[in-house]
Design a protein around this motif. Structure first.
Motif, PDB file in Angstrom:
ATOM      1  N   PRO A  39       0.832  -1.220   0.000  1.00  0.00           N
ATOM      2  CA  PRO A  39       0.000   0.000   0.000  1.00  0.00           C
ATOM      3  C   PRO A  39       0.857   1.257   0.000  1.00  0.00           C
ATOM      4  N   TRP A  40       0.383   2.271  -0.699  1.00  0.00           N
ATOM      5  CA  TRP A  40       1.149   3.514  -0.830  1.00  0.00           C
ATOM      6  C   TRP A  40       0.568   4.658  -0.005  1.00  0.00           C
ATOM      7  N   LEU A  43      -5.259   6.531   4.541  1.00  0.00           N
ATOM      8  CA  LEU A  43      -6.206   7.632   4.717  1.00  0.00           C
ATOM      9  C   LEU A  43      -6.908   7.476   6.059  1.00  0.00           C
ATOM     10  N   VAL A  52      -7.698   3.607   6.264  1.00  0.00           N
ATOM     11  CA  VAL A  52      -7.836   2.647   5.170  1.00  0.00           C
ATOM     12  C   VAL A  52      -6.603   2.747   4.279  1.00  0.00           C
ATOM     13  N   TYR A  53      -6.019   1.585   3.946  1.00  0.00           N
ATOM     14  CA  TYR A  53      -4.851   1.551   3.086  1.00  0.00           C
ATOM     15  C   TYR A  53      -5.276   1.610   1.624  1.00  0.00           C
ATOM     16  N   MET A  54      -4.456   2.295   0.809  1.00  0.00           N
ATOM     17  CA  MET A  54      -4.742   2.453  -0.616  1.00  0.00           C
ATOM     18  C   MET A  54      -3.521   2.029  -1.425  1.00  0.00           C
ATOM     19  N   ASN A  55      -3.744   1.204  -2.435  1.00  0.00           N
ATOM     20  CA  ASN A  55      -2.666   0.739  -3.304  1.00  0.00           C
ATOM     21  C   ASN A  55      -2.549   1.630  -4.537  1.00  0.00           C
ATOM     22  N   ARG A 100      -0.749  10.148  -5.020  1.00  0.00           N
ATOM     23  CA  ARG A 100      -1.577   9.301  -4.165  1.00  0.00           C
ATOM     24  C   ARG A 100      -2.123  10.080  -2.977  1.00  0.00           C
ATOM     25  N   ALA A 104      -6.094  10.651  -2.335  1.00  0.00           N
ATOM     26  CA  ALA A 104      -6.710  10.201  -1.085  1.00  0.00           C
ATOM     27  C   ALA A 104      -7.452  11.322  -0.373  1.00  0.00           C
ATOM     28  N   GLN A 108     -12.237  15.200   1.365  1.00  0.00           N
ATOM     29  CA  GLN A 108     -12.023  14.900   2.773  1.00  0.00           C
ATOM     30  C   GLN A 108     -12.026  16.199   3.585  1.00  0.00           C
ATOM     31  N   ALA A 114      -3.630  12.001   5.086  1.00  0.00           N
ATOM     32  CA  ALA A 114      -3.183  10.971   4.141  1.00  0.00           C
ATOM     33  C   ALA A 114      -1.695  10.771   4.351  1.00  0.00           C
ATOM     34  N   SER A 117       2.472   5.264   3.126  1.00  0.00           N
ATOM     35  CA  SER A 117       2.506   3.918   3.688  1.00  0.00           C
ATOM     36  C   SER A 117       3.791   3.200   3.274  1.00  0.00           C
TER      37      SER A 117
END
Length: 393
Positions: A39-40, A43, A52-55, A100, A104, A108, A114, A117
């Protein structure tokens, strides 16, 4: 009739990186491949909440994977391309970091964060390793060597255009800009004052001890003993004696001496910096060629003239190396001065540790690391300049 000798045709040797450099690139490629599936971004609705992890999007995963595989192959077959690909890889890491984080933070709230990761850090580590490997390759032509620095203008452009502004560390910086500048100034003040005191004390001691072997052993033994004490323990040990001294002599309290605050921090920093200043000073002064000193004596120079005009100039580059080591050491040690109320970048590090906020930790750790690198580069350049100057002389 003279027959010209037949010269066998020599095929041009194909450029190839050494096995050690190729191993560096294979390591860099492996790290970057691993980063593609990690994950990069993380958020979170606020600084302390879980998130929450985001790829990476699939398209960028493919691009990164191709670049990760191309790096070790370029070091093996297309050496001229290795610096370019290395610089491009590191630049791409910073670009994707900003992209990224911005993606993210869409829609928001202002308190959302953000964070970078594991994928970001592993990619930057791998790309940085590749840049280091590219610096070990001797490619004909200066342009090819400088291509590994492609990431630097890209990073500057991203920072100036606000493409990295969504990153949580920079959002924390924006929220605490005044306090950040204050703590950076205090950190520099602690480092420079501690280093200056160490040089003022250590330089005369080194000159005096360089002519007295027994005194040199005693002085170095004391400095070595101080280095064996953990920095946090040394700060704690200084609280009681300095507090008692300030109580016994009230005028010291009026000038800021107490058991906590700047006084014990500067005392500890000065003691820690003494060893490299003393050790390198003794080595440098004793390492001056006796022939040079004899020649100066033959020219009729007095002892003071020989020291100032011959011995000190020849010893100064090596001595500066010890001062550089002490400065870099103090940048790190000064980070814990916050624990006794002396301030510095440790304020953000320990605030982050207390609240489990990694963004605050990075806000203190990254500038401290950059400060150490900058001090090291500045003093290293001064060493090289003096060495060249005295070498010409």
């Amino acid at each position: 009739m003279t027959v010209a000798p037949v010269v066998p045709e020599v095929k041009p040797r194909r450029l190839s990186a050494s096995p050690d450099v190729q191993l560096i690139f294979w390591l860099a490629g492996a790290l970057m491949l691993a980063a593609c599936v990690l994950p990069w971004a993380l958020l979170r609705p606020n600084r302390l909440a879980s998130g929450v992890y985001m790829n990476l999007p699939a398209v960028w995963v493919g691009v990164c994977a191709v670049l990760a595989l191309a790096l070790p192959l370029s070091a093996r077959f297309l050496v001229r391309m290795a610096p370019l690909l290395s610089g491009l890889a590191l630049a791409l890491g910073f670009y994707l970091l900003g992209a990224r984080m911005s993606a993210a933070m869409l829609d928001q709230s202002d308190i959302a964060r953000a964070s970078a990761s594991s994928g970001v850090w592993v990619w930057l580590l791998g790309a940085g390793t590749a840049v280091y490997g590219a610096g070990q390759i001797r490619v004909p032509g200066r342009l090819w060597a400088w291509l590994s620095w492609l990431w630097l203008p890209v990073l500057i452009v991203l920072a100036l255009t606000g493409q990295l502004a969504a990153w949580s560390v920079l959002r924390e910086l924006d929220a605490q800009q005044a306090r950040f500048l204050q703590e950076v100034g205090q950190h520099l003040k602690l480092v420079l004052t501690g280093l200056g005191l160490a040089v003022l004390i250590g330089a005369p001691l080194a000159v005096w001890a360089s002519r007295r072997p027994r005194a040199a052993d005693a002085v170095l033994g004391f400095a070595n003993g101080v280095q064996t004490i953990p920095s946090l323990a040394l700060l704690g040990l200084l609280i009681a004696p300095l507090g008692a001294l300030a109580t016994a002599l009230p005028f010291l309290r009026q000038v800021g001496v107490s058991g906590i605050g700047t006084a014990p921090a500067l005392t500890a920093l000065t003691l820690y910096a003494l060893l490299p200043v003393l050790r390198n000073g003794l080595v440098a002064l004793r390492g001056v060629s006796p022939g040079a000193l004899d020649a100066a004596r033959g020219m009729g120079m007095t002892d003071n003239q020989r020291f100032w005009r011959v011995q000190l100039p020849l010893a100064l580059p090596v001595w500066l190396s010890g001062i550089r080591q002490a400065a870099v050491l103090l940048v790190g040690v000064a980070s814990i001065a916050q624990l006794i109320g002396a301030g510095g970048l440790g304020y953000f590090i320990f605030s982050g540790l207390q609240t489990a906020a990694s963004d605050l930790i990075l806000l203190g750790a990254i500038p401290a690391a950059l400060l150490a690198i900058g001090v090291d580069a500045l003093l290293r350049g001064l060493e090289v300049l003096l060495a060249r100057q005295w070498g010409r002389g």
